[in-house]
Motif scaffolding. Sequence first.
Motif, PDB file in Angstrom:
ATOM      1  N   LYS A   2       0.836  -1.196   0.000  1.00 42.71           N
ATOM      2  CA  LYS A   2       0.000   0.000   0.000  1.00 42.71           C
ATOM      3  C   LYS A   2       0.876   1.253   0.000  1.00 42.71           C
ATOM      4  N   PRO A   3       0.613   2.220  -0.888  1.00 40.81           N
ATOM      5  CA  PRO A   3       1.414   3.452  -0.889  1.00 40.81           C
ATOM      6  C   PRO A   3       1.286   4.200   0.434  1.00 40.81           C
ATOM      7  N   LEU A   4       2.373   4.846   0.843  1.00 41.46           N
ATOM      8  CA  LEU A   4       2.402   5.661   2.055  1.00 41.46           C
ATOM      9  C   LEU A   4       1.917   7.058   1.701  1.00 41.46           C
ATOM     10  N   ASN A   5       0.861   7.517   2.357  1.00 45.11           N
ATOM     11  CA  ASN A   5       0.255   8.804   2.038  1.00 45.11           C
ATOM     12  C   ASN A   5       0.963   9.951   2.759  1.00 45.11           C
ATOM     13  N   PHE A   6       1.561  10.846   1.968  1.00 42.88           N
ATOM     14  CA  PHE A   6       2.289  11.994   2.485  1.00 42.88           C
ATOM     15  C   PHE A   6       1.422  13.246   2.450  1.00 42.88           C
ATOM     16  N   ALA A  22       9.753  14.665  -5.577  1.00 42.24           N
ATOM     17  CA  ALA A  22      10.395  13.420  -5.142  1.00 42.24           C
ATOM     18  C   ALA A  22       9.385  12.476  -4.499  1.00 42.24           C
ATOM     19  N   ILE A  23       8.503  13.016  -3.657  1.00 45.71           N
ATOM     20  CA  ILE A  23       7.465  12.187  -3.046  1.00 45.71           C
ATOM     21  C   ILE A  23       6.563  11.618  -4.131  1.00 45.71           C
ATOM     22  N   HIS A  24       6.204  12.448  -5.091  1.00 45.77           N
ATOM     23  CA  HIS A  24       5.325  12.013  -6.179  1.00 45.77           C
ATOM     24  C   HIS A  24       5.975  10.913  -7.020  1.00 45.77           C
ATOM     25  N   ALA A  25       7.303  10.985  -7.172  1.00 43.96           N
ATOM     26  CA  ALA A  25       8.009  10.036  -8.037  1.00 43.96           C
ATOM     27  C   ALA A  25       8.457   8.775  -7.322  1.00 43.96           C
ATOM     28  N   ALA A 123      15.338  15.371   7.545  1.00 46.35           N
ATOM     29  CA  ALA A 123      15.489  15.117   6.105  1.00 46.35           C
ATOM     30  C   ALA A 123      16.909  15.446   5.649  1.00 46.35           C
ATOM     31  N   TYR A 124      17.856  14.642   6.138  1.00 51.25           N
ATOM     32  CA  TYR A 124      19.269  14.821   5.795  1.00 51.25           C
ATOM     33  C   TYR A 124      19.566  13.931   4.592  1.00 51.25           C
ATOM     34  N   MET A 125      19.289  14.480   3.422  1.00 50.06           N
ATOM     35  CA  MET A 125      19.165  13.645   2.226  1.00 50.06           C
ATOM     36  C   MET A 125      20.481  13.073   1.734  1.00 50.06           C
ATOM     37  N   ILE A 126      21.632  13.683   2.079  1.00 51.23           N
ATOM     38  CA  ILE A 126      22.877  13.239   1.447  1.00 51.23           C
ATOM     39  C   ILE A 126      23.267  11.830   1.849  1.00 51.23           C
ATOM     40  N   VAL A 127      22.840  11.374   3.033  1.00 50.53           N
ATOM     41  CA  VAL A 127      23.221  10.023   3.464  1.00 50.53           C
ATOM     42  C   VAL A 127      22.518   8.949   2.641  1.00 50.53           C
ATOM     43  N   HIS A 128      21.517   9.341   1.854  1.00 49.48           N
ATOM     44  CA  HIS A 128      20.808   8.398   0.996  1.00 49.48           C
ATOM     45  C   HIS A 128      21.451   8.297  -0.393  1.00 49.48           C
ATOM     46  N   HIS A 129      22.382   9.202  -0.687  1.00 48.55           N
ATOM     47  CA  HIS A 129      23.002   9.220  -2.014  1.00 48.55           C
ATOM     48  C   HIS A 129      24.122   8.183  -2.072  1.00 48.55           C
ATOM     49  N   PRO A 130      24.198   7.409  -3.154  1.00 47.88           N
ATOM     50  CA  PRO A 130      25.234   6.365  -3.232  1.00 47.88           C
ATOM     51  C   PRO A 130      26.656   6.896  -3.188  1.00 47.88           C
ATOM     52  N   GLN A 131      26.877   8.160  -3.554  1.00 47.70           N
ATOM     53  CA  GLN A 131      28.253   8.662  -3.498  1.00 47.70           C
ATOM     54  C   GLN A 131      28.757   8.719  -2.058  1.00 47.70           C
ATOM     55  N   TRP A 132      27.895   9.089  -1.122  1.00 49.41           N
ATOM     56  CA  TRP A 132      28.336   9.173   0.274  1.00 49.41           C
ATOM     57  C   TRP A 132      28.478   7.784   0.891  1.00 49.41           C
ATOM     58  N   LYS A 133      27.670   6.848   0.455  1.00 50.19           N
ATOM     59  CA  LYS A 133      27.848   5.475   0.926  1.00 50.19           C
ATOM     60  C   LYS A 133      29.191   4.926   0.456  1.00 50.19           C
ATOM     61  N   GLN A 134      29.585   5.275  -0.782  1.00 50.68           N
ATOM     62  CA  GLN A 134      30.863   4.812  -1.308  1.00 50.68           C
ATOM     63  C   GLN A 134      32.033   5.477  -0.604  1.00 50.68           C
ATOM     64  N   VAL A 135      31.920   6.764  -0.330  1.00 49.38           N
ATOM     65  CA  VAL A 135      32.982   7.461   0.407  1.00 49.38           C
ATOM     66  C   VAL A 135      33.183   6.813   1.772  1.00 49.38           C
ATOM     67  N   ARG A 136      32.081   6.505   2.422  1.00 52.76           N
ATOM     68  CA  ARG A 136      32.172   5.850   3.739  1.00 52.76           C
ATOM     69  C   ARG A 136      32.857   4.494   3.636  1.00 52.76           C
ATOM     70  N   LYS A 137      32.528   3.727   2.583  1.00 49.19           N
ATOM     71  CA  LYS A 137      33.166   2.424   2.376  1.00 49.19           C
ATOM     72  C   LYS A 137      34.669   2.580   2.157  1.00 49.19           C
ATOM     73  N   GLU A 290      12.058   6.890  -0.563  1.00 53.67           N
ATOM     74  CA  GLU A 290      11.914   5.440  -0.680  1.00 53.67           C
ATOM     75  C   GLU A 290      12.468   4.723   0.546  1.00 53.67           C
ATOM     76  N   ASN A 291      13.522   5.262   1.145  1.00 55.50           N
ATOM     77  CA  ASN A 291      14.033   4.680   2.383  1.00 55.50           C
ATOM     78  C   ASN A 291      13.058   4.892   3.534  1.00 55.50           C
ATOM     79  N   VAL A 292      12.404   6.050   3.567  1.00 51.99           N
ATOM     80  CA  VAL A 292      11.366   6.285   4.571  1.00 51.99           C
ATOM     81  C   VAL A 292      10.257   5.239   4.438  1.00 51.99           C
ATOM     82  N   VAL A 293       9.812   5.005   3.219  1.00 48.08           N
ATOM     83  CA  VAL A 293       8.750   4.025   2.975  1.00 48.08           C
ATOM     84  C   VAL A 293       9.174   2.645   3.456  1.00 48.08           C
TER      85      VAL A 293
END
Length: 324
Positions: A2-6, A22-25, A123-137, A290-293
């Motif tokens: 079921k979609p999460l209603n924002f 972003a929520i719509h997409a 809503a600290y969005m940068i931690v969801h971006h793959p570039q920051w996950k790679q930097v951390r790795k 999408e991570n929130v969902v």
Amino acid sequence: MKPLNFGILGAAKFALEHMGPAIHAAKGARLTALATSSEEKFAAFQSFAPDLRRHDSYEALLADPEIEIVYIPLPNALHIEWASKALEAGKHVLCEKPLALNAADIDPLIALRDKTGLFAAEAYMIVHHPQWKQVRKWLDAGAIGTLRHADVAFSFNNPDPENIRNRPETGGGSIPDIGVYAYSSVRYAARAEPTKLHSIIHRENGVDVFAQVIGEMQGPKGSFTYGAMTSTRIAPRQQVVFQGDAGLIRVVTPFNAGVFREAEIQLERMGEPTQTIRYPMANQYVLQVENVVRTIREGAPYPWTLEDARAGQAMIDQVFASEI
């Protein structure tokens, strides 16, 4: 699933240009309602979400039984108040940064989250971006040897005195607005916290417009020096560099990926060709939603908790307290 209603509290420009689309997409999310008294602003959101409903007040949106989660893009000084009201109304919460104007103000919100059992996050969005996950790795793996220094720059020119970022009563200033990125990006990637800070701060009309911070941070593999510059009165610039004894990591567009320019990270190691990774398609706002969902619907771990937000705000508090 079921979609999460924002529902969104207020027709903020940032919500119109970034988080609303972003929520719509996002997969598993539905942009259901907007609280605004302006029919003109509401129409702008309908351009990409034609089935959107309008509520004339924030209270009316919180009373809407169909709304499951509230996104809050209000001025900084209103974040804690309306995040608390949303949780008390039985809604999950995603609130824009900075979550608060001092770290202690986040403690009651943490307690309210725990009492209600609802989801609440900054809503600290940068931690969801793959570039920051790679930097951390890379940092975790010792790709640049021992981390010795991290250097951050984030600036843009916003002289408009009526803008909420330039008004003390709304919690304006370069440090609340973009210091959260300059400071917590390093905290996140290096898993580090500050141990010693000194800051030079310039102000106009009661808000900081330039801040230079130097100091030391402690991570799991030892301490390193740190420098960060933020300003809302100079030409746009953003970059983060992690420098070790065997190489460096350069984050070319660390914060406004895909907006300032394309996301790109570079790994430079002595005696080896530079490794470059680009992310032309990643939208960190969509990934955040999408991570929130997934967290709410499936119980998946969320990468930026209220405790993370509190520690970031504690560093901001320390920057202000360490002014030379």
